[in-house]
Design an enzyme around this catalytic site. Structure first.
Site, PDB file in Angstrom:
ATOM      1  CG  ASP A 126      81.632 -11.212 -56.203  1.00 52.09           C
ATOM      2  OD1 ASP A 126      80.872 -12.166 -56.402  1.00 52.09           O
ATOM      3  OD2 ASP A 126      82.573 -10.937 -56.973  1.00 52.09           O
ATOM      4  CB  CYS A 129      81.752  -6.980 -56.584  1.00 51.12           C
ATOM      5  SG  CYS A 129      81.057  -5.423 -56.033  1.00 51.12           S
ATOM      6  CB  CYS A 132      83.463  -5.633 -53.714  1.00 46.58           C
ATOM      7  SG  CYS A 132      81.754  -6.180 -53.557  1.00 46.58           S
ATOM      8  NE  ARG A 156      78.892  -9.453 -57.907  1.00 46.52           N
ATOM      9  CZ  ARG A 156      79.196  -8.559 -58.836  1.00 46.52           C
ATOM     10  NH1 ARG A 156      78.388  -7.545 -59.056  1.00 46.52           N
ATOM     11  NH2 ARG A 156      80.307  -8.681 -59.553  1.00 46.52           N
TER      12      ARG A 156
END
Length: 244
Positions: A126, A129, A132, A156
């Site tokens: 994502d 994120c 991430c 998400r």
């Protein structure tokens, strides 16, 4: 792209289809306690007498549940073979997950591969994120250890959201790698639209059981949820390879 779960014979090695596994019988039992869109797609014997394995399609992907042969009891969870120390249910789900991801070829992913690659890991990511972004910041470390990262998008917040639009813009950029680097660093990426696989990737993530990002998936379908630093991931992959 249509994401289709294909039940290969190799994935069903631990279970056998028998003539009395009538889908409609178990569908009627399940319908008493589930939403109308939950459909039984296949029924299999299990190593436990009078316990059936049901493949069910929930509208968000494929799931596995168990039911007594008389349709009276529903069981959610895993079957674990104590002697072999194997989670049979997890093995089955891993096989289905691998088949789902096989629908995406190299032209449907954004890959960060080293010249000499020992392992390839699919990462559902994502743009917004935090972990991430942390994973992406360690990209050189993964590559230096022979680990290639193959990205699939999993916004998400869902489809048609700001995160989804950012994923589309990265995909549609003239230089996807540069755009990904910018987006993961929190820099704005020029908004773009084009034919893209972001929706299909998101749907595949749901079918694969992704609930958070980053979600790391190995070639055999094993999923490692959450961020793992390069050296820790390398040790995990080496250990799993040695135990095969």
């Amino acid at each position: 792209m249509n994401i289709k779960i294909i039940y290969l014979a190799a994935l069903l090695a631990s279970f056998n289809i028998s003539a009395d596994n009538n889908i409609e019988t178990y569908q009627q039992a399940l319908a008493k306690i589930t939403a109308p869109n939950v459909k039984v797609t296949a029924v299999f014997d299990t190593p436990i007498n009078d316990i059936k394995e049901l493949m069910v399609h929930t509208g968000r992907g494929t799931d596995i549940v168990y039911m007594s042969a008389d349709g009276q009891y529903l069981i959610r969870g895993s079957i674990f073979d104590i002697d072999r120390r194997v989670d049979i249910t997890d093995q089955k789900k891993a096989g289905l997950r691998a088949e789902t991801l096989s629908q995406f070829g190299s032209d449907s992913r954004i890959n960060f591969f080293p010249e000499e690659m020992q392992y390839k890991v699919t990462v559902f990511t994502d743009i917004d994120c935090g972990y991430c972004r942390k994973l992406h910041a360690e990209m050189q470390g993964y590559n230096d250890l022979g680990i290639g990262i193959s990205y699939l998008f999993f916004p998400r917040s869902g489809l048609k959201t700001a995160s989804y639009d950012k994923a589309v813009s990265v995909w549609c950029a003239a230089d996807q790698h540069k755009a990904m680097d910018q987006a993961k660093a929190g820099s704005p990426v020029a908004q773009k639209q084009c034919d893209n696989p972001v929706t299909e990737q998101y749907q595949a993530g749901i079918a694969a059981g992704v609930t958070g990002t980053p979600a790391l998936v190995l070639n055999d379908g094993t999923m490692l949820p959450g961020f793992l630093p390069p050296q820790q991931l390398k040790q995990r992959l080496d250990s799993m390879q040695a135990s095969e």
